[in-house]
Scaffold this active site. Structure first.
Site, PDB file in Angstrom:
ATOM      1  N   LYS A 107       2.056  30.459  32.256  1.00  0.00           N
ATOM      2  CA  LYS A 107       3.365  30.547  31.611  1.00  0.00           C
ATOM      3  C   LYS A 107       4.301  31.329  32.499  1.00  0.00           C
ATOM      4  O   LYS A 107       3.861  32.195  33.259  1.00  0.00           O
ATOM      5  CB  LYS A 107       3.243  31.251  30.253  1.00  0.00           C
ATOM      6  CG  LYS A 107       4.350  30.913  29.290  1.00  0.00           C
ATOM      7  CD  LYS A 107       4.090  29.572  28.616  1.00  0.00           C
ATOM      8  CE  LYS A 107       5.051  29.256  27.525  1.00  0.00           C
ATOM      9  NZ  LYS A 107       4.496  28.185  26.655  1.00  0.00           N
ATOM     10  N   GLY A 219      13.520  27.239  12.636  1.00  0.00           N
ATOM     11  CA  GLY A 219      14.009  26.802  13.934  1.00  0.00           C
ATOM     12  C   GLY A 219      14.676  25.446  13.805  1.00  0.00           C
ATOM     13  O   GLY A 219      14.396  24.686  12.874  1.00  0.00           O
ATOM     14  N   GLY A 221      15.473  23.813  17.098  1.00  0.00           N
ATOM     15  CA  GLY A 221      15.537  23.444  18.515  1.00  0.00           C
ATOM     16  C   GLY A 221      14.810  22.126  18.739  1.00  0.00           C
ATOM     17  O   GLY A 221      14.629  21.334  17.809  1.00  0.00           O
ATOM     18  N   ASN A 222      14.380  21.923  19.976  1.00  0.00           N
ATOM     19  CA  ASN A 222      13.774  20.637  20.338  1.00  0.00           C
ATOM     20  C   ASN A 222      12.538  20.306  19.511  1.00  0.00           C
ATOM     21  O   ASN A 222      12.372  19.175  19.051  1.00  0.00           O
ATOM     22  CB  ASN A 222      13.432  20.655  21.836  1.00  0.00           C
ATOM     23  CG  ASN A 222      12.946  19.303  22.320  1.00  0.00           C
ATOM     24  OD1 ASN A 222      13.595  18.288  22.094  1.00  0.00           O
ATOM     25  ND2 ASN A 222      11.787  19.275  22.941  1.00  0.00           N
TER      26      ASN A 222
HETATM   27  N1  GLU Z   1       6.088  24.745  26.695  1.00  0.00           N
HETATM   28  C1  GLU Z   1       5.249  23.799  26.026  1.00  0.00           C
HETATM   29  C2  GLU Z   1       4.087  24.498  25.358  1.00  0.00           C
HETATM   30  O1  GLU Z   1       4.153  25.647  25.001  1.00  0.00           O
HETATM   31  C3  GLU Z   1       4.825  22.674  26.953  1.00  0.00           C
HETATM   32  C4  GLU Z   1       4.081  23.096  28.156  1.00  0.00           C
HETATM   33  C5  GLU Z   1       3.896  21.994  29.181  1.00  0.00           C
HETATM   34  O2  GLU Z   1       4.315  20.874  28.935  1.00  0.00           O
HETATM   35  O3  GLU Z   1       3.335  22.298  30.230  1.00  0.00           O
HETATM   36  O4  GLU Z   1       3.090  23.903  25.081  1.00  0.00           O
END
Ligand code: GLU
Length: 428
Positions: A107, A219, A221-222
């Site tokens: 992350k 939320g 959002g997306n």
């Molecule tokens: N940010 C998204 C998650 O928390 C997607 C991560 C990704 O596609 O690598 O799962």
């Protein structure tokens, strides 16, 4: 918002420790998996539109890559901390393992509030983040993606910078790109749709028809918007959503007793999921406190915002009618609240399963990048449905067989897979 004493990494570690105990893991496995393999902290200098330089703080944490290259989003958030990024990287390791895709967990984050940055400043920030970390990430090592307050445009700027540095085209370096520049059809919808696919499967098991249910969602959002879209397609009705108000620096809930109209609400929402309060009022929405989404008399709750939202302090607000919580966000429920949810017999579809649709589709995006051949939307969403359904069934069966809380069952499967891969590689 998260309370200041909350530490997401401590929470992720305590979730891991509980399952490590249950699985009777050896000390080396515990030591390897309860901390990230490596992490990077760095400064990102940006020349602001004013001409002044401003220094932002950036992170990338690589928790584990035994099952494949690290994978996980990059968040923009003013309250970002290294411990939050550590927790999120660990949760990515479990998530990719829970749905059995050949990727690990990472992350990234930048402490910033993109509401206050021009597009040019955001571009410089994205390019600056890549310049600092380019040598330690890449299509076969660690692959970023969108997350809270980042989108396809940010991914394309990051990709472009990476390609400038390495002098070639490497579309598999990053996922969540715009369609037409290496992005996959269906990726934008995938996380929200995935939540509803797992919800659909649970409703099937409980013998409840989606059209007989109502939901309240934290939320807009997306993730939330696409979850609502598929939930409504299945016949469900959303009574309430909550959203962050940048002007007031607080959240509000927006309620309509006969159900919200997704398109109508979208038309008065900014690109960060912030609903215009005054316009919502004009359209007949009741404006309630930020936490009120949790109190609604509905069948389903979907936290789809940030971590640490259902806590020991507010879990009692959940109405008697609630049967299912499906976690669109990462880490929205603190362990003490889990105990109460379990005691009350509310069914939990945990984050590492419920919101794995995004990273699953990111994996499909990378596969398409590697082939340089792109699938139609229906094919992508069909594959997503199969993956999410299969993963849901495996977790649910284990939960039933061993009489486990669904979160624990998902963890048992995920941690088991990561331990196995790490052992096979001779790391533990
Ligand atoms: N940010 C998204 C998650 O928390 C997607 C991560 C990704 O596609 O690598 O799962």
């Amino acid at each position: 918002m998260s309370s200041s004493s909350f530490n997401a990494f401590a929470m992720a570690q305590s979730q891991f420790d509980k399952i490590a105990e249950m699985l009777d893991l050896d000390q080396a496995s515990r030591d390897l998996l309860r901390t990230p393999n490596r992490e990077y902290h760095f400064n990102i200098p940006v020349r602001m539109d004013s001409g002044n330089m401003q220094i932002f703080r950036g992170f990338r944490v690589q928790h584990n890559d035994a099952r494949g290259p690290g994978k996980g989003g990059v968040r923009f958030h003013p309250m970002e901390t290294i411990d939050t990024v550590r927790a999120l990287s660990m949760w990515m390791t479990w998530k990719t393992a829970a749905v059995d895709i050949p990727l690990g967990g990472s992350k990234g984050g930048i402490i910033c509030d993109p509401h206050n940055l021009s597009l040019n400043e955001q571009e410089q920030l994205c390019r600056g983040w890549v310049r600092q970390i380019a040598r330690n990430v890449g299509p076969v090592t660690d692959i970023p993606a969108p997350d809270v307050m980042t989108n396809a445009q940010h991914m394309l700027w990051m990709l472009d910078e990476f390609e400038v540095i390495f002098g070639g085209r490497y579309p598999g370096f990053i996922t969540g790109k715009p369609v037409g520049v290496g992005g996959s059809l269906g990726r934008k919808e995938a996380t929200g749709y995935g939540v509803i696919i797992t919800l659909r499967e649970m409703l099937k098991e409980l013998d409840i028809r989606p059209m007989d249910t109502t939901a309240s969602i934290q939320g807009f959002g997306n993730v939330a918007q696409h979850a609502i879209d598929l939930y409504h397609q299945l016949g469900g009705k959303t009574l309430c959503v909550s959203s962050w108000d940048q002007e007031d620096q607080t959240s509000y809930s927006f309620k309509k007793n006969d159900g919200i109209d997704l398109e109508e609400l979208r038309s008065i929402t900014n690109s960060f999921g912030g609903v215009d309060k005054a316009k919502a009022k004009e359209l007949g929405y009741e404006i309630l406190d930020g936490e009120d989404w949790l109190k609604q008399e509905v069948d389903i709750l979907i936290p789809a915002a940030l971590e640490n939202q259902i806590t020991r302090d507010n879990v009692a607000l959940i109405s008697e009618q609630v049967k299912i919580i499906a976690e669109g966000a990462n880490g929205p429920t603190e362990p003490a609240a889990d105990d109460e949810i379990k005691r009350r017999g509310i069914q939990m579809i945990p984050d590492l399963l419920a919101n794995a649709g995004g990273v699953t589709c990111s994996y499909f995006e990378q596969v398409q990048n590697n082939m340089n051949y792109y699938w139609p939307r229906d094919e992508v969403l069909g594959k997503l449905d199969t993956k999410m359904t299969t993963s849901y069934i495996a977790v649910s069966e284990l939960a039933r067989q061993k009489n486990l809380y669904m979160r624990d069952a998902a963890y048992v499967i995920a941690i088991g897979r990561v331990v196995q891969a790490s052992k096979d590689r001779g790391w533990i």
